[in-house]
Design an enzyme around this catalytic site. Structure first.
Site, short mmCIF file in Angstrom:
data_model
loop_
_atom_site.label_atom_id
_atom_site.label_comp_id
_atom_site.label_asym_id
_atom_site.label_seq_id
_atom_site.Cartn_x
_atom_site.Cartn_y
_atom_site.Cartn_z
N HIS A 1 -1.48 -0.08 -9.87
CA HIS A 1 -2.22 -0.98 -8.97
C HIS A 1 -2.75 -2.21 -9.73
O HIS A 1 -3.95 -2.47 -9.75
CB HIS A 1 -3.37 -0.24 -8.27
CG HIS A 1 -3.83 -0.95 -7.01
ND1 HIS A 1 -4.22 -0.29 -5.87
CD2 HIS A 1 -3.94 -2.27 -6.72
CE1 HIS A 1 -4.57 -1.16 -4.94
NE2 HIS A 1 -4.41 -2.39 -5.44
N ARG B 1 0.85 -1.18 0.00
CA ARG B 1 0.00 0.00 0.00
C ARG B 1 0.89 1.24 0.00
O ARG B 1 1.96 1.23 0.64
CB ARG B 1 -0.91 0.04 1.24
CG ARG B 1 -2.15 -0.83 1.17
CD ARG B 1 -3.13 -0.40 0.08
NE ARG B 1 -4.34 -1.20 0.06
CZ ARG B 1 -4.59 -2.19 -0.81
NH1 ARG B 1 -3.70 -2.52 -1.73
NH2 ARG B 1 -5.73 -2.84 -0.78
#
Ligand code: NDP
Ligand code: OXD
Length: 308
Positions: free
Chosen positions: A271, A223
């Site tokens: 992502h 993250r």
């Protein structure tokens, strides 16, 4: 039984058939839809980019089943008072193993030198063997363990670090603050597969980046907030960190004017390290509904106190 699909709306056509097939196979007769009156919903299939963020109207719902592995956007939701599970599935693990192995091998083998060489210069860069390359994986959960084992199978000298002490065959497992320092000190390549919690925010900061050996490579499919962006940029600019390959960011999509885009020693991927695949994820969702209906424990229950 009514099951609401509250994932990203454009994912509904991708999931509908797989979910119906998996429910049938699990022996569950249910009405599955992306539109059901809240007070008639029994289970909520959730994603943070889906339509449901207020769970109060879902008065008879028994569980929220996340399609995402990372649950930082829902774990603190005060309207959620029923069990929350996260996604652990073969497709996600396989995708992450491939992405991590690919990016580790890129840096280990120094592939860029050959891919970008078009001037005919015959310079032989002989990489060390994998066994001579220490790689550290921060996070030894479903994905961290899968990736650490894949890297160890390739021959890398792998260290892993987690909150609780672990034993994983072929991996040097460390935990705690002293463990983190040791895990960083040896890491020529570091892979971040921690969840984003208050304890893991900025875990790579000016101080911890300085513990990595000079020339280390940072690979972050975990993250964005695990890394202090400014500290990373400073470490890259000083040459202490040689490259960062980043899949996740504090703000996504990464804003067009963010310095990461233009930095010569940063690779941005949008992502995509591991996507939840309907064909495998549907089986996990169906199995959890079956278990809950049979009075068995849910799989992959989120510990809301720990935040993951
Ligand atoms: P898990 O919950 O299975 O594993 C998390 C690991 O992190 C565990 O080993 C845990 O330790 C460790 N950990 C948590 N907090 C701390 C801490 N404070 N200090 C040290 N270790 C800690 O998660 P997954 O492996 O399934 O997923 C990891 C993350 O990957 C997700 O949270 C998500 O953010 C990210 N992800 C990214 C994707 C992408 O496409 N880029 C796709 C899917 C996931 P312990 O074992 O002791 O509990
Ligand atoms: C996830 C992700 O958490 O895609 O599943 O990042």
């Amino acid at each position: 039984m009514n099951i609401l699909f509250a994932g990203a709306p454009d994912n509904w056509p991708r999931y509908e058939a797989s979910l119906n097939a998996a429910l049938t196979k699990a022996g569950i007769t249910a009405h599955l839809s992306d539109m059901i009156a809240p007070d008639e919903v029994d289970y909520i299939i959730y994603a943070p980019n889906g339509p449901v963020q207020d769970f109060i109207p879902y008065t008879r719902a028994k569980a929220v089943l996340s399609l995402w592995a990372g649950v930082e956007k829902i774990v603190g939701n005060q309207t959620l008072r029923i069990p929350l599970t996260r996604m652990v599935d073969d497709g996600l693990s396989q995708g992450m193993k491939e992405w991590v192995a690919g990016h580790v091998l890129r840096h280990h083998l120094g592939m860029d030198a050959d891919i970008l060489n078009s001037d005919g210069s015959w310079v032989q860069h002989i990489p060390p063997l994998a066994q001579e390359r220490p790689v550290t994986v921060l996070g030894l959960g479903a994905l961290g363990q899968a990736c650490a084992s894949t890297l160890a199978d390739l021959g890398f000298d792998v260290t892993g670090w987690s909150r609780s002490a672990k034993t994983v065959p072929g991996i040097k497992c460390l935990s705690g603050d002293a463990g983190l320092r040791a895990a960083l000190a040896s890491a020529e390549i570091i892979v971040l597969l921690l969840p984003f919690t208050p304890q893991t925010e900025n875990i790579l900061n000016a101080e911890t980046l300085a513990l990595l050996p000079r020339g280390a490579v940072v690979i972050n499919p975990g993250r964005g907030p695990l890394i202090d962006d400014d500290a990373l940029l400073a470490s890259l600019d000083s040459g202490h960190i040689s490259h960062a390959t980043l899949d996740v960011f504090r703000v996504e999509p990464l804003p067009k004017d963010h310095p990461f885009w233009a930095h010569p020693n940063i690779t941005v991927t949008p992502h995509i390290a591991a996507d939840t695949r309907p064909s495998t994820a549907a089986k996990v969702i169906a199995e959890n509904i079956r278990r809950n209906e049979a009075g068995e424990a849910l799989l992959y229950l989120v510990d809301r106190g720990a935040g993951y």
